[in-house]
Design an enzyme around this catalytic site. Structure first.
Site, PDB file in Angstrom:
ATOM      1  N   GLN A   1      33.298  12.898 -20.141  1.00 49.37           N
ATOM      2  CA  GLN A   1      32.083  12.507 -19.420  1.00 49.37           C
ATOM      3  C   GLN A   1      31.200  11.618 -20.272  1.00 49.37           C
ATOM      4  O   GLN A   1      30.627  10.638 -19.795  1.00 49.37           O
ATOM      5  CB  GLN A   1      31.313  13.758 -18.999  1.00 49.37           C
TER       6      GLN A   1
ATOM      7  N   HIS B   1      31.565   7.703 -20.488  1.00 56.01           N
ATOM      8  CA  HIS B   1      31.215   6.866 -19.346  1.00 56.01           C
ATOM      9  C   HIS B   1      30.132   5.859 -19.695  1.00 56.01           C
ATOM     10  O   HIS B   1      30.213   4.686 -19.346  1.00 56.01           O
ATOM     11  CB  HIS B   1      30.703   7.730 -18.188  1.00 56.01           C
TER      12      HIS B   1
ATOM     13  N   ASP C   1      38.524  12.432 -10.849  1.00 49.74           N
ATOM     14  CA  ASP C   1      38.246  11.004 -11.041  1.00 49.74           C
ATOM     15  C   ASP C   1      39.405  10.147 -10.548  1.00 49.74           C
ATOM     16  O   ASP C   1      39.198   9.067 -10.002  1.00 49.74           O
ATOM     17  CB  ASP C   1      38.025  10.709 -12.532  1.00 49.74           C
TER      18      ASP C   1
ATOM     19  N   HIS D   1       5.105  11.157  29.675  1.00 51.35           N
ATOM     20  CA  HIS D   1       6.337  11.949  29.625  1.00 51.35           C
ATOM     21  C   HIS D   1       6.393  12.916  30.802  1.00 51.35           C
ATOM     22  O   HIS D   1       7.424  13.082  31.464  1.00 51.35           O
ATOM     23  CB  HIS D   1       6.393  12.753  28.316  1.00 51.35           C
TER      24      HIS D   1
ATOM     25  N   GLU E   1      26.242  16.710 -11.213  1.00 50.19           N
ATOM     26  CA  GLU E   1      27.196  15.872 -10.477  1.00 50.19           C
ATOM     27  C   GLU E   1      28.573  16.531 -10.470  1.00 50.19           C
ATOM     28  O   GLU E   1      29.218  16.654  -9.426  1.00 50.19           O
ATOM     29  CB  GLU E   1      27.265  14.491 -11.132  1.00 50.19           C
ATOM     30  N   HIS E   2      29.051  16.913 -11.646  1.00 48.77           N
ATOM     31  CA  HIS E   2      30.336  17.610 -11.789  1.00 48.77           C
ATOM     32  C   HIS E   2      30.077  18.996 -12.375  1.00 48.77           C
ATOM     33  O   HIS E   2      29.387  19.110 -13.387  1.00 48.77           O
ATOM     34  CB  HIS E   2      31.277  16.858 -12.737  1.00 48.77           C
TER      35      HIS E   2
END
Length: 459
Positions: A273, A276, A376, A436, A342-343
């Site tokens: 990770q 990245h 991934d 209405h 996220e993960h």
């Protein structure tokens, strides 16, 4: 390597993923792409004018998407070039692309089949919803530090599985593997531009240009895919004119590990990770002090074995990564739910049981063998996931981003609908919406619409 923190030290930090400077720069690029919108004194990002192809070519050359000295340069990549890129790969590389394509396609098609048209009876008729894809999808694949053909497959294949008849892909300076992935995924058109200019082109479309030999690119109804800060800023600007998947921030992983975890594997996943981006975050939450020490030792050993620039990137990211010791598994789960990573990896005894108790995350990876990197690279579920705590209220990219669920109703028996008519008249007047109420009265078998009474009174 991981900074030790306590549960009390860690709070969910909801940060605006849109960088203010990038926002200003992106707005200027979008305006430059469509000179007619500013000529007409229309500064609105919702203006409908298309992008000027010559303006796009000028921006692309200035920002390095296209070589500035190439007089024959184009912002379009032909299908033949994508085919040639695929053919240039080794047999093993081609097969891996095809394998990943098939797994992503299988999962996305199963998602699509999970939601169908439906209808039920209502008083006097029927009501239901229909499910249909948007017409044109725009997909962005980053092309910065590393080429990401996996993002091509995750976005384009998902749009295709949703049923979108037209798919545009944009990626700056696409590597051959990226073009090969575009061929496998079935993108209709490939733009070799990135940043805000790519998002603008997909949002507003590009006019045809005979002089450049460039065909028209239609405006996309929805734009998806991760990118840099200019991509994120531009997506925030066009959101509303078209749909977007999310405003993604830095990537992150959180691993819940107990005494049964394999420190070597946990460290490898944290480093994966961290490489990245320098702003990525790797977080370890554990009930075992000794496990954190073992993982730290492994991280230090393994990160030094990485090649450059991966090593420097990962080391920088690890400076803002951290570990937390929790008193029990309940506290580990609570900490994970607070951060909504996220993960989320679960590497514990009874990992499925722990996973079932976790509520907030983008993607969940259960057990030692379910590596996040397998997600991934196409185990099936999409790898475009919510970041920065947004997993508390949303999920990752899926076919649903490209689908419209639209409701309808029909009244066949006016008599059977009268209770509904009377309820509508009453509720409209309680809300003070007389128009209405009168529109409902016009469907009544027992009430005279108030507008008829008013007309009769005036006679």
């Amino acid at each position: 390597m991981l900074t030790p923190r306590t549960s009390a030290d860690v709070q969910l930090e909801i940060k605006d993923p849109v960088d203010p400077t990038a926002l200003t720069q992106s707005k200027a690029i979008l305006s430059e792409l469509r000179p007619s919108s500013t000529t007409n004194n229309n500064d609105d990002s919702l203006s409908s004018s298309s992008c000027d192809p010559k303006a796009l070519l000028s921006i692309a050359k200035r920002l390095g998407d296209i070589p500035s000295d190439d007089t024959n340069a184009s912002y379009l990549v032909s299908k033949q070039q994508c085919q040639e890129a695929f053919d240039s790969l080794s047999n093993e590389e081609r097969q891996s692309l095809l394998n990943i394509h098939q797994r992503v396609k299988l999962f996305a098609e199963a998602q699509r089949k999970s939601v169908v048209d439906m209808s039920i009876e209502i008083p006097g008729g029927r009501a239901g919803h229909s499910v249909s894809p948007c017409r044109a999808a725009g997909c962005y694949a980053p092309g910065g530090r590393y080429p990401l053909p996996s993002s091509v497959l995750m976005t384009v294949v998902t749009a295709r599985a949703a049923g979108c008849p037209y798919v545009v892909l944009a990626s700056p300076r696409p590597a051959p593997i990226t073009l090969a992935a575009a061929h496998v995924a079935g993108a209709d058109i490939v733009l070799c531009v990135g940043g805000a200019q790519a998002i603008g082109c997909m949002a507003y479309g590009i006019e045809a240009c005979e002089e450049l030999g460039a065909a028209e690119v239609p405006a996309c109804d929805v734009i998806v895919g991760p990118g840099n800060k200019w991509v994120t800023a531009a997506k925030s600007l066009v959101n509303g004119y078209c749909g977007i998947d999310m405003l993604a921030g830095p990537s992150e992983v959180l691993v819940i590990a107990d005494h049964t975890a394999d420190a070597e594997i946990v460290a490898a996943d944290l480093i994966a990770q961290a490489e990245h981006d320098v702003v990525a975050r790797a977080i370890l939450v554990s009930t075992d002090v000794d496990m954190i020490a073992k993982v730290n030792a492994e991280v230090e050993r393994q990160v030094d074995c990485l090649p450059e620039p991966n090593r420097s990137t990962a080391k920088e990211a690890l400076t803002q990564s951290f570990s937390i010791v929790c008193k029990d598994m309940e506290e580990c789960i609570a900490m994970s739910d607070k951060l909504a990573p996220e993960h989320l990896e679960i590497q514990t005894e009874n990992s499925q049981e722990v996973a079932d108790r976790c509520a907030n995350y983008g993607g969940l990876f259960i057990g030692t063998h379910a590596a996040e990197v397998l997600g991934d690279y196409g185990a099936g579920p999409n790898h475009t996931l919510p970041t920065g705590g947004t997993g508390r209220y949303t999920g990752g990219l899926s076919v649903f981003n490209f689908l419209r669920i639209r409701t309808w109703m029909r009244i066949d028996n006016k008599k059977d609908s009268q209770d509904m008519v009377e309820d509508s008249v009453r509720m409209a007047r309680l809300e003070g919406l007389e128009g209405h109420a009168r529109a409902a009265e016009a469907r009544s078998l027992t009430m005279t619409p108030a507008y008829k009474k008013a007309n009769n009174g005036s006679n």
